[in-house]
Design a protein around this motif. Sequence first.
Motif, short mmCIF file in Angstrom:
data_model
loop_
_atom_site.label_atom_id
_atom_site.label_comp_id
_atom_site.label_asym_id
_atom_site.label_seq_id
_atom_site.Cartn_x
_atom_site.Cartn_y
_atom_site.Cartn_z
N VAL A 76 10.98 13.63 0.25
CA VAL A 76 10.21 12.36 -0.15
C VAL A 76 10.81 11.39 -0.78
O VAL A 76 11.37 11.63 -1.91
N ASP A 77 11.37 10.16 -0.03
CA ASP A 77 11.92 9.12 -0.53
C ASP A 77 10.96 8.09 -0.90
O ASP A 77 10.57 7.46 0.11
N SER A 78 10.38 7.88 -1.99
CA SER A 78 9.07 6.86 -2.18
C SER A 78 9.62 5.84 -3.25
O SER A 78 10.17 5.97 -4.08
N GLY A 79 8.77 4.73 -2.98
CA GLY A 79 9.02 3.72 -3.71
C GLY A 79 7.46 3.53 -4.92
O GLY A 79 7.49 2.56 -5.80
N VAL A 80 6.56 4.56 -4.59
CA VAL A 80 5.41 4.31 -5.18
C VAL A 80 4.89 5.28 -5.83
O VAL A 80 5.47 6.58 -5.32
N GLU A 81 3.85 5.54 -6.74
CA GLU A 81 3.26 6.63 -7.32
C GLU A 81 1.90 6.46 -7.65
O GLU A 81 1.28 5.05 -7.18
N ASP A 82 1.01 7.16 -8.33
CA ASP A 82 -0.24 7.04 -8.41
C ASP A 82 -0.36 5.91 -9.33
O ASP A 82 0.40 5.50 -10.37
N GLY A 83 -1.26 4.70 -9.08
CA GLY A 83 -1.55 3.50 -9.81
C GLY A 83 -0.54 2.25 -9.48
O GLY A 83 -0.80 1.08 -10.01
N SER A 84 0.23 2.57 -8.44
CA SER A 84 1.24 1.39 -7.90
C SER A 84 0.52 0.28 -7.22
O SER A 84 -0.68 0.75 -6.58
N GLU A 85 0.89 -0.77 -7.26
CA GLU A 85 0.15 -2.06 -6.52
C GLU A 85 1.20 -2.20 -5.31
O GLU A 85 2.11 -2.49 -5.42
N VAL A 86 0.64 -2.40 -4.35
CA VAL A 86 1.34 -2.86 -3.04
C VAL A 86 1.10 -4.11 -2.85
O VAL A 86 0.13 -4.75 -2.62
N SER A 87 2.21 -4.91 -2.99
CA SER A 87 2.23 -6.24 -3.22
C SER A 87 2.50 -7.09 -1.92
O SER A 87 2.84 -6.46 -1.05
N PRO A 88 1.85 -8.22 -1.85
CA PRO A 88 2.12 -8.93 -0.58
C PRO A 88 3.35 -9.62 -0.32
O PRO A 88 3.57 -10.40 0.94
N TYR A 89 4.35 -9.36 -1.22
CA TYR A 89 5.62 -10.20 -1.31
C TYR A 89 6.64 -9.47 -0.54
O TYR A 89 7.57 -10.17 -0.30
N TYR A 90 6.57 -8.20 -0.30
CA TYR A 90 7.77 -7.36 0.07
C TYR A 90 7.14 -6.56 1.17
O TYR A 90 5.90 -6.27 1.62
#
Length: 650
Positions: free
Chosen positions: A374-388
């Motif tokens: 698993v190559d991930s950019g997020v974890e528990d609590g991350s915000e998925v932003s509208p900018y990217y």
Amino acid sequence: MITSVLVANRGEIARRIFRTARSLGLSTVAVYSSADARMPFVDEADAAVHLPGNTPGETYLRSDLIIDAARRAGADAVHPGYGFLSENAAFAQAVIDAGLTWTGPPVDAISSMGSKIEAKKLMAAAGVPVLAELTPAEVSTDDLPVLVKASAGGGGRGMRVVSRLEDLAAEIDAASAEALSAFGDGTVFCERYLATGRHIEVQVMADRHGTIWAVGDRECSIQRRHQKVIEEAPSPLVERIPSMRAELFDAARKAAAAINYVGAGTVEFLADENGNFYFLEMNTRLQVEHPVTEETTGLDLVALQFAVAAGDSLTPEPPPTVGHAIEVRLYAEDPLNDWRPQTGHLHRFAIADDPQRGNKVAPGGEKFPLKVRVDSGVEDGSEVSPYYDPMLAKVIAYGSDRAAVARRLAGVLERATIHGVGTNRDLLAWILRHPAFLAGDTDTAFFDKHGVGAGPDDAVVRVSALAAALADAAGWAAPVRVPSGWRNLASQPQRKSYRMGDVVHEVAYRYSRDGLIADGNITLLDSSPERVVLEVDGVRRSFAVAAYDGITCVDSSLGSVALHPVERFVDPADQVAAGSLVAPMPGTVIRVGVAVGDVVKQGQPLLWLEAMKMEHTIAAPADGVVGELKAEAGQQVEVGAVLAVVGEDA
């Protein structure tokens, strides 16, 4: 000698490069926007430099700020990752001029491939097969359908399929505007569109001493909106046609040699079912799908990038390809709303393999471990932003047998815990289990032929909603073990409503001396605020329930369901007037196509919103008159904001 590297990128690819850099003893530097301040990649770097602002134009596309950050943090090398400035020749030159090591190909090679129009001319001269380019003025009815493409970029931006000649001019204008916004260059061109082609690519690696590797082939044919969804190595098509691999590798080496290429790159081809192939483009960078090549060759392509940048030599031949690897791109998307990218808070994110499954015995009898990465950019609590870009992670499975790898990967996705935003997880698992995919029938028209999968059926949603309601009731009843709504004599049922998409599901149940009474043959075996065990039609199932603010997530062997509790008493101020067009996600209004008082038809585009690197059209919900416009070009809007109102009259 490289000792410290700044990664001019974010998210998953930044973490991936940091991982290799640490293994090589290099220190790492991150750059981050204001929106990314709390993302995992920032904490994982040895040092991090803030780039004020949120949008790519303010941050990750500012070469001056990135080079200044490298100087301040003491980095002596820059790795661009993919996207952003990774294929920007001016940025590469600026890095070199600053006295830093550029972990990428030569500036001239980037420039040569930066324009798809010029790149095709170079490849044709080098003896690489190409599809003929068409200027818009040349396109005739006989050429249709054609594909309008941005010359300066990829990823589906600035790309349109045109089937009617009268639509060509408008689609060229739209593609040009999107390309200008995404890449700073609005140049577009046309070529014949092969609706059922296969997207095949070859990973190349070259050093400064003349060695060029064709490392392996990949297939990336399953695409949606011209963006790759699933990638695998090796290609099922190339495996089927004996002579094709050698011809592909020869063409890829010719392409790299023609521009004196150095470093990691990918030569992409469009192929037909007979093995004929044509050059599409060359990506002068690391690809998103590079892990499938790493898993089937044992190479670390990022480590090789560092080695080549430092002047090391490659061995005469690359390692052979062994086994099969499949990668899926897990996106934050709303499957109930035309797969629009989603933003929001990621309450829980866990993708783990099942260690109890052990090794699979291959047909020859030898043990061959099935591996999941698993190559991930997020974890528990991350915000998925509208900018990217809305990609959350890449999930990769590797083993000896393609079918076994697909099954394992589907199972890992189905067991994943993802709470807070919608994803394409179920679609990915559906593809991996589809008979056409398992047969290797994976051309670019896959979704046109087979649809986009089905969401959870109504029965699954109903029983999951019941589990959510029972868990909620268990929470209210604690610590006294008396069920919520219990009566000594039969009374009205307990009721709770949940919304999923545009559909509201009402749950009705009550308790008797004999236990739960609800629609269907259902017996309650156990309940708590986190877990409900039901016997449904004689089959025992456990439902994990997680309640957050405004959303309740239910995971079971039937699938994962995200439900939004419906409040019984709604504040009128929170209701939206009929005919209102609301923003489906946070973004920027880039164009308004109507004025107050205009008569519009159902489906007519009224506004255009740019969010998460994509352009979204906001259309009229019905015939009517534009009564209000609440947004203007350049305005940043939040999700749910009213943009316009269409009524029967002004």
